[in-house]
Structure formats: structure tokens, C-alpha cells
Design an enzyme around this catalytic site. Structure first.
Site, PDB file in Angstrom:
ATOM      1  N   GLY A   1       0.802  -1.280   0.158  1.00 34.90           N
ATOM      2  CA  GLY A   1      -0.135  -0.021  -0.133  1.00 34.90           C
ATOM      3  C   GLY A   1       0.903   1.130   0.008  1.00 34.90           C
ATOM      4  O   GLY A   1       1.994   1.429  -0.605  1.00 34.90           O
ATOM      5  N   SER A   2       0.224   2.171   0.776  1.00 34.31           N
ATOM      6  CA  SER A   2       0.894   3.588   0.501  1.00 34.31           C
ATOM      7  C   SER A   2       2.298   3.898   0.905  1.00 34.31           C
ATOM      8  O   SER A   2       2.804   5.075   0.784  1.00 34.31           O
ATOM      9  CB  SER A   2      -0.088   4.738   1.204  1.00 34.31           C
ATOM     10  N   ILE A   3       2.555   3.144   1.851  1.00 35.25           N
ATOM     11  CA  ILE A   3       4.174   3.107   2.328  1.00 35.25           C
ATOM     12  C   ILE A   3       4.934   3.160   1.310  1.00 35.25           C
ATOM     13  O   ILE A   3       6.116   3.613   1.205  1.00 35.25           O
ATOM     14  CB  ILE A   3       4.572   2.133   3.537  1.00 35.25           C
TER      15      ILE A   3
END
Lengths: 543, 99
Positions: free
Chosen positions: A276-278
Site C-alpha cells: 500500500g501507500s508506504i
């Protein structure tokens, strides 16, 4: 008158010869006796020799394992192992019956068969007995049973760092984790008894206190957010030394069978996930380092992105153009996608490869599952990878790659050895300025009132971080409602020393999270509690 | 003369053999003692290993932490400490710390 006796003095040559022969024979015999006496005196009688019928089973003495401060994690202890010589057993039925009472887990019929087999001289009954159990067997007074002392691996810290330490088999040979690496790289000593290892202890980069803090906080988070599992890691961004690494549910290294239980697999190294967004940290690092954008470059993120029949939207749409700074803080998928499109798929792939996320990696604890990259790297893949979907990799591999973005931009080799210096370390990967900008963005995401990581703030420790929530893929589709919530953090800003990654698997919405399962409400506060606990242990002073 | 020489040689040989045997006997005694010392050392090393493991087991963080917390201890946080320079001196506020 008697004739004179023949002899040398008689001048009889035949008699003289016989005399000399007799003297020579006596001297020879004398020399033989003397020689034998000397041999016996100097060498002594022959010692006991190993018979072919004697047991030849060997076991191995292993060096201790200690943490970075010398605290004991694994050691060899002397244990009794019970064996039988069936030729000396007087009543196999009775012996089997009495032994089965002490060892109910043994198959009594199989034991009876083994003890009655007089063609064998050696049968293991049970290895690694506790002293009290060995005494009970001894008290039976059965002829034909005997003990052998063997080194057995003991883990005084219990299940702590179980996945990292690995396991040994019944012969005390490493079968997984650091234990296996010790067999392959350090070496173990074959012994017939319970000889103490002569090798110095193996010093790991793990810090026992930090490891406990990590496992305790992950365990508490699993309970608090009712997640099916949790994984976490703390790495020194300058040296690549892994200070703590855990995956829950844990594995007790003294119970190797636990490692085979499916729900206990090592999520940190064995599982590969879309994180995801990491991953936006990587995308923005690529854009900043290539000079294609600055922190204040504006991108119009109002319209959804369409590619490959998919539409990509923002989870928290702002309804206005955003700067790169804001793309990071508001975790804009469209913004990350636009940055990746601008760079192009070739540059994106090259940057991911440069950071070490495209190939297989490993540590002393074993190989890490290889990343799953898209077979076709088109525009849709370029966009989805920009915000952490479309490619899956082990959390450890991602954390090791990300750590290089916050240490001034130097390559590191993740390691579990204290003081290890790998030649691949130190090469420049990104500019120092880019690294500083990324640290600034991470800190801003925690301090900004609308930052997704604001619940990770810990007073005095200058935490920076990025959230990531991704659906769990299983069997070619996403699991309904199942997510991985991750929080990538660095501290203390602006020159981070440590990077942490916390991932919660399938967390549930609770009253505390106000019905949400996103990383900002579970992984971020878990990271805050973790850093508050471990930072003092890592000599990070409060600001 | 020869008989005397032979007898003397025999006695010397026997004497040497007995002397060697005595030395060998002493050596074996010493070897036995060394072996016993080695076994005692091995036992002591085994005991030390057990004690070290027990100590590590008793000092494991999951056992110590509740004890420490019950005594009101916890991780250092902002406000837990202060700079030496901020300590008030008997004659007022210190302005420097010399080492």
C-alpha cells in the site's frame, strides 16, 4: 679317564659354533623380553577400541548465540539420552511396559519390537531427557538400558525472536534461521559426548530489550485490533543492522514443530504483500532524486486516473491541485500515479531495482521470499505500483530498501550480525538532499494536522512516518474486507537513526478506531507506543 | 667374566625396565588425575552453562517488566530527565558545567 667337554676352550670348532648359537638364542630371547618390557612400560597395554557394534551416532556442539549486548539467546546444555542394547535386555515386554509408563508418548508396540530385536546392539529410546526423567529411568534398574550425555539446545528467552533464531534437529544441527546459518557459516563441532563448544559466541545485532518491546507491542496490537497476525522490524539505517524483528503468532525455537503450523509462518520474510501507500515514499524519492519534481511542484489530482480498464481514485480527495508535499501528507494515489507516469515505467523499474526490491535477497536468518513483479509493466502497473499495489514483496525487503532513503542515500545490506561490514554497503543510491527531503516529508506527515500519520507522534522523539493500507490478495483476488495496515516510521527526525515497520494483518474495526481499519488508526498508534518504549533503550535522547 | 657381564647386563635391563615401569605408572597416575580434573572442569562448565541459562531465563524481559512496572518504573520519556546545567546550584543557577 673322561674326555674333555666340547667347548670353545677345547678348540673344537663344532662345539664353539653350538655355544655361539646358544648364546645368540639366549641374547635374542633376552632382547625380546627386554623389548616387550620397554614397550609395555612406555606405551602400556592397548586401550579400549571402538567396536563396530558400538553406537556411532554423533551429535554437535554449537556456539552460544547472544544479543548485541552479550545477553544469552541460545546455549547448549548437557542432557541425558537413553538407549538400549537389546542383546542385554532380559525381558523386552516388561522393559517396554515400564518405559511406556515414563514415556507415554512412545509407541509401546514399536518399543517392544525394538527391544526384542536381538540382532541390534543399539536402539535410541529417547533423547534429551530432563534430569528428573533420567533419574526415574535409572531407578527402574533395567539391565541393557544406558545413558549418553549429549548437548541439547536451550533457549532461555523462550519464544522471543523465535523466527529469527530458527531451530535445530535432534542431532543439534541447525535446520532454520540463524541456527542453520551457524552450521553453514560459523561451523559446529561433531562430538561423541557432551563437549562444550570451543567457538566464541555468535553475537547478533538484535537487542533483547528492543525485541521484547516489539513483540509485546505487536501482541498488544493484535489483541486491541483483533488482527490475525502482526509483523514488525527495527533497523539501524546507517549500518543495516536489524535491532529487532518479529512475526506473530510467534514460534518457540525449542518446539520446532510449531514452525510447521500454517498460522505461525514468518510474515516478515516468508510472505510477500502489496504494502500500500508506504510505497509512495519510493515513488516520491524517485521523482525528487531525478529532479523531475520538487517538494512544491504542483500536480492536478482532481481527475481520476484511468489505465488498463481500471480507474484509480484518491481515498481522501482534496478537490484541488496538490504539491508533492501535500501528495505525501494526504496520501494521494492520483498524485503518486502522476509522478510515476511522468518518470515512466522504465525509470520506475530501474529505481526499484537500484533499491534492491526487484531481486531475491536474504539475511543470516535465511532467504527472503522473492518479490512478485508484474509480468507486463505497462502504464496501469506503473500507476498502481506508485501507490503500493501491483507488486508484492516481503516486509523485510521493503524495510531494508526504505532504510537507504533515510540514511543520506547510502546502500546498506540488512544483517542480523552485530558489527558486520558488507562490501556492498556505502554506495550512493540517492542524493543526500533527496534523503533529507524525505525525512522532512515523513516528519511533516506526523506533525501536520491532517497528516495520515499524526497518531504516531511521540513527544520528544521526533517521529516521522507514512501509512499504508492494502487489501490482502489471495488466490488471484483480493480478500473481502481483509487488509494489511502498515506504518513505516523513522526517528529521530531530521537525521533518522532507526527505521521501524509495523504491519497488522486483517485488523478489525473497533470502537477505538471509530469503525476504521486503515493504518492511521491502528498501525500508527502501535508504532507510537513502540517507539516510546524502545527509543530510550536505543539511546535516543528526548528532544 | 662373560657370565658376570651377562648377569650385569640382565640386571641393568631388568632395572631399566622396572624404572621405566615406575615412571610409566606415575605417568598413568598423573594422566588419571588430569582426566579427573578434566571431567571436573567439564562438569563445572556444564554447571556454569546451566547457571547462565537459568540466569538468562530469570532475567528475561517478559518477567522483569511487570516487576519493574509494579515498582513504578517505565521507559524514559520527555520530562524524565533534565540537563545537568539546569540543576540549581547552591549559589544560584549554574551557567556552565566543567568536566
Amino acid at each position: 679317564m673322561r674326555a674333555p667337554a666340547p667347548g670353545p676352550e677345547t678348540g673344537n670348532p663344532g662345539g664353539r659354533l653350538r655355544w655361539l648359537a646358544l648364546a645368540a638364542a639366549l641374547a635374542g630371547a633376552f632382547a625380546l623380553v627386554g623389548g616387550q618390557l620397554m614397550r609395555l612400560a612406555l606405551i602400556g597395554p592397548a586401550g579400549p577400541r571402538l567396536s563396530i557394534n558400538e553406537p556411532l551416532t554423533r551429535t554437535f556442539a554449537r556456539p552460544d548465540i547472544v544479543d548485541r549486548h552479550g545477553r544469552l539467546l541460545a546455549t547448549d546444555l548437557e542432557a541425558h539420552s537413553l538407549f538400549a542394547d537389546p542383546t542385554l535386555i532380559q525381558d523386552a515386554d516388561e522393559a517396554a511396559e515400564q518405559l511406556a509408563e515414563i514415556f507415554p508418548e512412545l509407541d509401546a508396540a514399536e518399543l517392544r519390537r525394538a527391544l526384542a530385536d536381538r540382532s541390534r546392539r543399539f536402539v535410541w529410546i529417547r533423547r534429551g531427557l530432563a534430569p528428573a526423567v533420567a533419574q526415574r529411568v535409572h531407578d527402574l534398574g533395567l539391565v541393557g538400558l544406558a545413558f549418553r550425555k549429549e548437548p541439547r539446545r536451550a533457549y532461555p528467552q523462550g519464544a522471543l525472536a523465535g523466527h529469527v533464531l530458527g531451530t535445530v534437529n535432534v542431532d543439534n544441527r541447525g535446520t532454520a534461521g540463524i541456527e542453520r546459518w551457524i552450521d553453514e557459516a560459523v561451523g559446529v563441532e561433531s562430538v561423541l559426548g557432551s563437549g562444550a563448544p570451543r567457538k566464541p559466541p555468535v553475537r547478533l545485532s538484535l537487542d533483547l530489550g528492543v525485541q521484547h518491546g516489539l513483540e509485546a507491542e505487536l501482541g498488544a496490537a493484535m489483541e486491541r485490533y483483533q488482527s490475525s497476525g502482526a509483523a514488525g522490524l527495527i533497523i539501524d539505517v546507517a549500518s543495516g543492522e536489524i535491532v529487532a524483528a518479529a512475526s506473530l503468532p510467534a514460534v518457540d525455537p525449542s518446539r520446532p514443530v510449531q514452525a510447521l503450523e500454517a498460522h505461525r509462518f514468518d510474515r516478515m520474510t516468508t510472505g510477500t504483500y502489496e504494502l500500500g501507500s508506504i510505497f509512495k515514499v519510493v515513488t516520491i524519492a524517485m521523482a525528487l532524486d531525478a529532479g523531475q519534481a520538487g517538494l512544491d511542484t504542483v500536480y492536478d489530482v482532481r481527475a481520476p486516473l484511468r489505465a488498463g480498464g481500471h480507474t484509480m481514485r484518491d481515498l481522501h480527495p482534496q478537490g484541488r491541485p496538490l504539491t508533492v508535499r501535500e501528495i505525501f501528507v494526504h496520501s494521494s494515489n492520483i498524485g503518486a500515479g502522476l509522478l510515476a507516469i511522468e518518470a515512466g515505467s522504465a525509470k520506475q523499474r530501474a529505481f526499484i531495482t537500484k533499491l534492491g526490491m526487484a531481486g531475491q535477497m536474504g539475511t543470516e536468518a535465511g532467504p527472503v521470499s522473492p518479490p512478485r513483479l508484474p509480468a507486463r509493466w505497462g502504464q496501469a502497473e506503473t500507476i498502481t505500483i506508485a501507490y503500493g499495489h501491483g507488486m508484492a514483496l516481503a516486509p523485510l525487503q521493503f524495510a531494508a530498501a526504505a532504510a537507504q532513503l533515510f540514511n543520506g542515500g547510502r546502500a546498506i545490506v540488512p544483517t542480523f550480525r552485530a558489527g558486520a561490514a558488507y562490501p556492498a554497503s556505502g554506495a550512493r543510491l540517492i542524493a543526500e538532499r533527496t534523503s533529507a527531503d524525505l525525512s522532512h516529508l515523513m516528519r511533516r506527515n506526523v506533525t501536520h494536522p491532517s497528516g495520515t500519520g499524526r497518531q504516531a507522534e511521540v513527544a520528544g522523539f521526533e517521529v516521522g512516518g507514512k501509512t499504508g493500507t492494502a487489501d490482502i490478495a489471495a488466490g488471484g483476488a483480493y480478500k473481502d474486507g481483509g487488509v494489511i495496515s502498515s506504518f513505516l516510521a523513522v526517528f529521530p527526525a531530521p537525521a533518522p537513526r532507526y527505521l521501524t515497520l509495523v504491519s497488522l494483518f486483517e485488523p478489525n474495526a473497533t470502537a477505538e478506531t471509530r469503525g476504521k481499519v486503515t493504518a492511521g488508526v491502528n498501525a500508527a498508534p502501535t508504532t507510537a507506543r513502540l517507539i516510546a518504549r524502545i527509543a530510550p533503550l536505543l539511546d535516543v535522547a528526548t528532544q | 667374566m662373560r657370565l658376570m657381564l651377562s648377569t650385569a647386563m640382565l640386571l641393568v635391563t631388568l632395572g631399566s625396565a622396572f624404572a621405566l615401569y615406575a615412571i610409566n605408572y606415575d605417568t598413568r597416575q598423573l594422566e588419571q588425575r588430569v582426566l579427573m580434573q578434566e571431567r571436573a572442569a567439564e562438569r563445572a562448565l556444564g554447571d556454569i552453562a546451566v547457571l547462565r541459562a537459568e540466569r538468562a531465563h530469570l532475567a528475561r524481559p517478559d518477567r522483569i517488566e511487570p516487576l519493574a512496572r509494579s515498582l513504578g518504573m517505565g521507559p524514559a520519556a520527555r520530562g524524565s530527565g533534565m540537563r545537568l546545567i539546569d540543576l540549581a546550584s547552591p549559589e544560584g543557577t549554574a551557567t556552565e558545567v566543567r568536566k
